[in-house]
Enzyme design. Structure first.
Site, mmCIF file in Angstrom:
data_model
loop_
_atom_site.group_PDB
_atom_site.id
_atom_site.type_symbol
_atom_site.label_atom_id
_atom_site.label_comp_id
_atom_site.label_asym_id
_atom_site.label_seq_id
_atom_site.Cartn_x
_atom_site.Cartn_y
_atom_site.Cartn_z
ATOM 1 N N ALA A 244 0.855 -1.197 0.000
ATOM 2 C CA ALA A 244 0.000 0.000 0.000
ATOM 3 C C ALA A 244 0.881 1.233 0.000
ATOM 4 C CB ALA A 244 -0.923 0.016 1.220
ATOM 5 N N CYS A 245 0.441 2.257 -0.713
ATOM 6 C CA CYS A 245 1.142 3.541 -0.731
ATOM 7 C C CYS A 245 0.111 4.652 -0.607
ATOM 8 C CB CYS A 245 1.976 3.708 -1.999
ATOM 9 S SG CYS A 245 1.025 3.824 -3.530
#
Length: 737
Positions: A244-245
């Site tokens: 995830a970013c």
């Protein structure tokens, strides 16, 4: 043909400067030139802000700057082949292929999926090789459309010629697929491998012969890892991962593919959950149950991380999943074999501790206090505004003195001698008063949460209630929250059997941490803090004349010194904590509240005035755009609206803001302005007593700040630093301070 890219958005063999900033500005200007962004500078500013958080270079000579931006009117891809290459922060050197992904702030899911698919294609060597070999912008558009699955599908008769026209680099992967995996598809799917490799959908996946990695659609393009022939009776090692970013468009999916592809090469069965913008389907609990360890490659919190409770884990930034997937997988396997390895706790708090473990305790305590204040503000804002509205519709003195009696003896259907306005005023006043009574418990509870995650919340709230009971005020709440949080954090550290570990967050930690923090407050430190708060309250109540003006100047200085930082938050907490003690005869707390609100509005309003009116030529186009927004932010008492200006030029902006804050704070106290509301900026004028003095003080501070920052920039001759950015029209140049 995709609406994401057209030949006008392709720049081949172009010199766009020697820095990441110059390249991004040139690409943003291209988006604007094609009519897909309202302003180039705002888009560039958003992309550069994203780049500052984490470099977007990836192995293979590729840069993938990206952002969501209010300036973007249509989801867009810009591809540039750079000559010379520019360093985008990849470990293996500069990038000559750059894709700029510009997504609208409210991009629809279909476009987000396409953008994410493009990002994942960049992890495949044939796709990148075909971009390097392309001879025209039109050819690049065709390659990208094919990668996105949007190109016209050739019939069987045309399949062979289509494969023959592919580039040599992509054609070489027909047997192995883009990621080195065997292509097991047959017929036309295999013949089109040159194009299929570029698209990220291997011949095998087209033929439906391979299972997807993970349990969700975004990973259907990555082949499931299979065990080598000599894996033995144990079978393949099994891992799960989450990527995830912050933007959720590029790095999330690229890290997932890098991990999945590398795991396949290593003979490891790895399934990945991508928590990105184009959707995420949770890993099957059965898959998690079979896993030996979990990899967290994330820059944001993992959603529902307690699902992985009991699993050994490793955690890192998402970019490491792209740069070092083999190392991360190896570390996860070693953690699975190490009985002393860190494990995810039932509430996920252990991950939070691991991520922040490299920080010093001073930094962690400061962040925890900031977390507590930020979570406290909604309680205060809701309660304070309800009380302020009550004072508007009913007699302030009577409603404050008689609210309890009115609500105990009357109802809406039986008002008796009480007017409807007075009854409604009592309802609003009491509701607001009860909400504000949660100020100290909420502050303490969320300070503890900032230190120990969920296990700290209950002990923190309990410590805050003790502080309230003892009259220790917000200082007691801060101390109690820190004690509860530190104790709860320490209790999460021991490695315990799973049967005992499951009891820790819901029984043992709340019991022991509450006993520790509450006991210390009652037995040792609560009394001295309460005595200090009593002395401070009486001192403030007796302030008048010059001493009150001096207090206002100090509060104004604090509010403007770090623009929403810890000093600002201390001054604000001091004001709201005393607001509940205000009475008709003691308006000092309301004067302090008005002073803090007025001073906090000055920095963004001052920057807005300077950048859009007084000193436009000393500010970049992006700053002038920010200045327009700062008018509203300042009017709404959001000091953080001045942060973009302070970050670019702190030595001029912060002193000017502090000077304006001192003037405003001193004037509001000198004129006896009061506010019964704890937040809201200019919108609370109806409940401000001395509203014209309030407005005049804000205007005076705003003008002082704007004049000073303009003068400082003029003395520094900022205007001479205007430079030409390659590839960007002169009308869009920015001022470099």
């Amino acid at each position: 043909m995709s609406d994401l890219i057209n030949p006008g958005l392709v720049l081949l063999d172009r010199d766009l400067g020697e820095s990441t900033e110059s390249v991004i500005r040139a690409l943003a200007a291209t988006v604007h030139r094609e009519g897909r962004a309202s302003t180039a500078d705002s888009l560039a500013a958003d992309a550069l802000a994203r780049e500052a958080k984490n470099a977007t270079g990836i192995p293979g000579g590729i840069g993938i700057p990206h952002c969501r931006s209010e300036a973007v009117t249509q989801a867009t891809l810009v591809m540039a082949r750079l000559a010379p290459a520019v360093d985008f922060g990849a470990k293996d050197g500069p990038a000559d292929i750059v894709f700029f992904i510009a997504a609208p702030a409210g991009a629809d899911q279909e476009h987000l999926k396409l953008l994410s698919k493009l990002a994942r294609s960049l992890m495949k060597k044939p796709f990148v090789a075909s971009l390097r070999a392309a001879q025209s912008p039109e050819e690049v558009v065709d390659i990208v459309d094919t990668a996105l699955g949007l190109a016209p599908q050739p019939d069987d008769a045309a399949a062979a010629p289509a494969a023959a026209t592919g580039t040599a680099a992509t054609g070489s992967s027909a047997a192995t697929g883009a990621d080195g995996s065997a292509a097991t598809g047959t017929g036309g799917a295999a013949a089109g491998a040159a194009v299929a490799g570029a698209s990220g959908a291997t011949a095998a996946s087209n033929a439906g012969t391979q299972a997807p990695t993970g349990t969700h659609a975004p990973l259907t393009e990555s082949p499931t890892s299979t065990a080598p022939d000599d894996a033995g009776a144990r079978g393949p090692r099994r891992l799960v991962a989450v990527t995830a970013c912050p933007t959720g468009i590029a790095h999330t999916y690229m890290a997932a593919d890098a991990l999945a592809n590398t795991a396949q090469e290593m003979g490891v069965d790895l399934q990945v959950e991508t928590q990105g913008s184009s959707g995420a389907t949770r890993l099957d609990p059965a898959v998690i149950g079979q896993a030996e360890a979990v990899i967290f490659a994330t820059d944001v919190d993992v959603r529902e991380r307690s699902r992985f409770a009991g699993l050994p884990y490793i955690a890192s930034a998402v970019k490491r999943g792209i740069d070092e997937p083999r190392e991360m997988i190896q570390e996860a396997l070693e953690a699975a074999d190490d009985p002393r390895a860190s494990k995810v706790t039932g509430d996920g708090g252990e991950i939070s501790a691991a991520v922040t473990g490299s920080e010093g305790w001073g930094t962690r305590i400061r962040k925890a206090v900031m977390t507590g204040v930020s979570y406290m503000i909604p309680f205060v804002a809701a309660g304070g505004l309800l009380m302020a509205i009550a004072f508007m519709i009913a007699d302030p003195v009577l409603v404050a003195q008689q609210a309890d009696d009115i609500l105990a003896t009357t109802t809406l259907g039986n008002l008796g001698d009480v007017s409807l306005a007075m009854y409604l005023g009592a309802v609003l006043f009491k509701t607001g008063n009860l909400a504000i009574s949660l100020l100290v418990p909420a502050l303490a509870g969320y300070i503890a949460y900032g230190l120990a995650d969920r296990p700290g919340i209950a002990p923190g709230f309990a410590a805050g209630l003790v502080a309230n009971f003892m009259g220790a005020g917000f200082i007691g709440g801060i101390v109690g929250g820190l004690l509860a949080g530190i104790c709860a954090y320490w209790l999460t550290l021991p490695r315990l059997p799973r049967w005992l570990g499951s009891l820790m967050p819901v029984v043992i930690i709340p019991l022991l941490a509450t006993l520790f923090a509450g006991g210390l407050l009652f037995l040792l430190i609560g009394g001295p803090i309460a005595a200090f708060m009593t002395w401070l309250t009486s001192l403030l109540a007796g302030m008048s004349g010059a001493s009150a003006v001096a207090l206002g100047a100090v509060l104004g200085l604090m509010m403007c010194s770090d623009l929403g930082g810890p000093i600002n938050k201390v001054a604000y907490s001091f004001a709201v904590a005393g607001l509940g003690a205000a009475t008709v005869t003691n308006t000092a707390p309301q004067e302090i509240m008005a002073t803090v609100i007025a001073a906090g509005m000055v920095p963004p309003l001052g920057m807005a005035l300077a950048s859009t009116v007084l000193g436009r030529k000393y500010f970049s186009a992006a700053e002038r755009e920010n200045g327009k927004t700062s008018w509203l932010l300042g009017a709404s008492f959001i000091s953080e609206g001045a942060i973009p200006f302070a970050a670019a030029d702190p030595l001029r902006v912060i002193p000017a803001s502090m000077a304006g804050g001192v003037i405003t704070g001193a004037l509001t106290m000198a004129w006896g302005v009061t506010s019964a509301a704890p937040h809201g900026g200019i919108w609370i004028l109806p409940v401000v007593d001395g509203r014209w003095g309030f407005v005049a003080a804000i205007l005076a501070g705003t003008v002082v700040t704007a004049v000073l920052v303009t003068l400082f920039k003029r003395i520094g001759n900022v205007k001479k630093h205007v430079g030409e950015v390659p590839g960007v029209p002169q009308t869009q140049q920015t001022v470099e301070v």
